[in-house]
Design a protein around this motif. Structure first.
Motif, PDB file in Angstrom:
ATOM      1  N   ARG A  58      -7.337 -16.186  -9.304  1.00  0.00           N
ATOM      2  CA  ARG A  58      -6.937 -16.225  -7.890  1.00  0.00           C
ATOM      3  C   ARG A  58      -5.872 -15.181  -7.562  1.00  0.00           C
ATOM      4  NH1 ARG A  58      -6.936 -22.422  -7.410  1.00  0.00           N
ATOM      5  NH2 ARG A  58      -8.873 -22.750  -6.281  1.00  0.00           N
ATOM      6  N   GLU A  59      -4.935 -14.989  -8.490  1.00  0.00           N
ATOM      7  CA  GLU A  59      -3.828 -14.061  -8.261  1.00  0.00           C
ATOM      8  C   GLU A  59      -4.184 -12.618  -8.617  1.00  0.00           C
ATOM      9  OE1 GLU A  59      -0.591 -15.832 -10.444  1.00  0.00           O
ATOM     10  OE2 GLU A  59      -0.769 -17.703  -9.299  1.00  0.00           O
ATOM     11  N   GLY A  60      -5.417 -12.375  -9.057  1.00  0.00           N
ATOM     12  CA  GLY A  60      -5.859 -11.018  -9.345  1.00  0.00           C
ATOM     13  C   GLY A  60      -5.245 -10.415 -10.594  1.00  0.00           C
ATOM     14  N   ARG A  61      -4.895 -11.263 -11.565  1.00  0.00           N
ATOM     15  CA  ARG A  61      -4.272 -10.802 -12.800  1.00  0.00           C
ATOM     16  C   ARG A  61      -5.239 -10.754 -13.977  1.00  0.00           C
ATOM     17  NH1 ARG A  61      -1.030 -14.682 -14.596  1.00  0.00           N
ATOM     18  NH2 ARG A  61      -1.614 -16.266 -13.109  1.00  0.00           N
ATOM     19  N   ARG A  62      -6.450 -11.261 -13.760  1.00  0.00           N
ATOM     20  CA  ARG A  62      -7.412 -11.377 -14.845  1.00  0.00           C
ATOM     21  C   ARG A  62      -8.816 -11.341 -14.275  1.00  0.00           C
ATOM     22  NH1 ARG A  62      -6.371 -16.544 -18.514  1.00  0.00           N
ATOM     23  NH2 ARG A  62      -4.278 -15.718 -18.286  1.00  0.00           N
ATOM     24  N   ARG A  63      -9.787 -10.895 -15.089  1.00  0.00           N
ATOM     25  CA  ARG A  63     -11.203 -10.969 -14.744  1.00  0.00           C
ATOM     26  C   ARG A  63     -11.889 -11.864 -15.769  1.00  0.00           C
ATOM     27  NH1 ARG A  63      -9.468  -8.313 -11.168  1.00  0.00           N
ATOM     28  NH2 ARG A  63     -10.293  -6.505 -10.111  1.00  0.00           N
ATOM     29  N   LEU A  64     -12.840 -12.645 -15.286  1.00  0.00           N
ATOM     30  CA  LEU A  64     -13.644 -13.511 -16.146  1.00  0.00           C
ATOM     31  C   LEU A  64     -15.094 -13.071 -16.061  1.00  0.00           C
ATOM     32  CD1 LEU A  64     -14.153 -16.062 -17.899  1.00  0.00           C
ATOM     33  CD2 LEU A  64     -14.375 -17.332 -15.735  1.00  0.00           C
ATOM     34  N   LEU A  65     -15.656 -12.726 -17.219  1.00  0.00           N
ATOM     35  CA  LEU A  65     -17.077 -12.391 -17.300  1.00  0.00           C
ATOM     36  C   LEU A  65     -17.834 -13.579 -17.878  1.00  0.00           C
ATOM     37  CD1 LEU A  65     -17.409  -8.793 -18.772  1.00  0.00           C
ATOM     38  CD2 LEU A  65     -17.866  -9.561 -16.453  1.00  0.00           C
ATOM     39  N   VAL A  66     -19.013 -13.818 -17.336  1.00  0.00           N
ATOM     40  CA  VAL A  66     -19.861 -14.914 -17.796  1.00  0.00           C
ATOM     41  C   VAL A  66     -21.270 -14.382 -18.010  1.00  0.00           C
ATOM     42  CG1 VAL A  66     -20.874 -17.137 -17.167  1.00  0.00           C
ATOM     43  CG2 VAL A  66     -18.486 -16.653 -16.594  1.00  0.00           C
TER      44      VAL A  66
END
Length: 174
Positions: A58-66
């Motif tokens: 939400r805070e734009g500090r990380r990306r999650l790939l699935v």
């Protein structure tokens, strides 16, 4: 064959919290050294996604790939680029997971390649990660061009037994 690979946003995480929790739960119960030890419940798994990953996304500090395969979430990987001001060039791979039912099918490699692409597009030229020394993922990282910076003995508790494992710190310049 992989169904698709997607970057999950906050809504995706909320809509798939049970499946993400099931993935983490299965990996930990299979012995993955990703920060958790037994006993480890499905509720704790889901809490990790909602309390740790979701706020960072939400805070734009990380990306999650699935990655999905056969309609199921088969694997995930995270790119953390929440770095201090003196490290705007660096990102860290976190919690690369492949469900035990989907291992040895190229999912981890596909996740790593795409995480590296995201890092590159974010202007991050150095990627770091850590892995339990001797784990199954270590040869994959080496094959992808990661170098060992060092090994820290007694770094973390084994998820299945009362034993401290070493960790290997690795890096790659892209």
């Amino acid at each position: 064959m992989i169904d698709d690979i997607a970057v999950f946003d906050a809504n995706d995480i909320e809509n798939h919290i049970e499946a993400l929790g099931a993935l983490l739960h299965a990996c930990v119960h299979d012995g993955a050294s990703i920060g958790f030890v037994l006993p480890f419940s499905r509720r704790e798994s889901e809490d990790f996604w909602s309390r740790n990953v979701l706020p960072a996304i939400r805070e734009g500090r990380r990306r999650l790939l699935v990655i999905r395969k056969n309609g199921c979430i088969a694997g995930t990987g995270q790119l953390d680029f929440d770095t201090p001001p003196n490290q705007p060039h660096r990102a860290e791979i976190r919690k690369l997971m492949v469900h035990p039912d989907f291992r040895r099918q190229g999912i981890a490699r596909a996740l790593m390649v795409e995480l590296e692409n995201i890092a590159f597009h974010l202007g991050r030229g150095l990627i770091t990660l850590d892995t339990r020394t001797g784990d199954k993922a270590e040869p994959l990282y080496t094959a992808l061009g990661y170098h060992t910076a060092g090994i820290i003995p007694g770094y973390c508790r084994d998820p299945l037994k009362d034993h401290l494992d070493p960790t290997t710190i690795m890096y790659k310049t892209i």
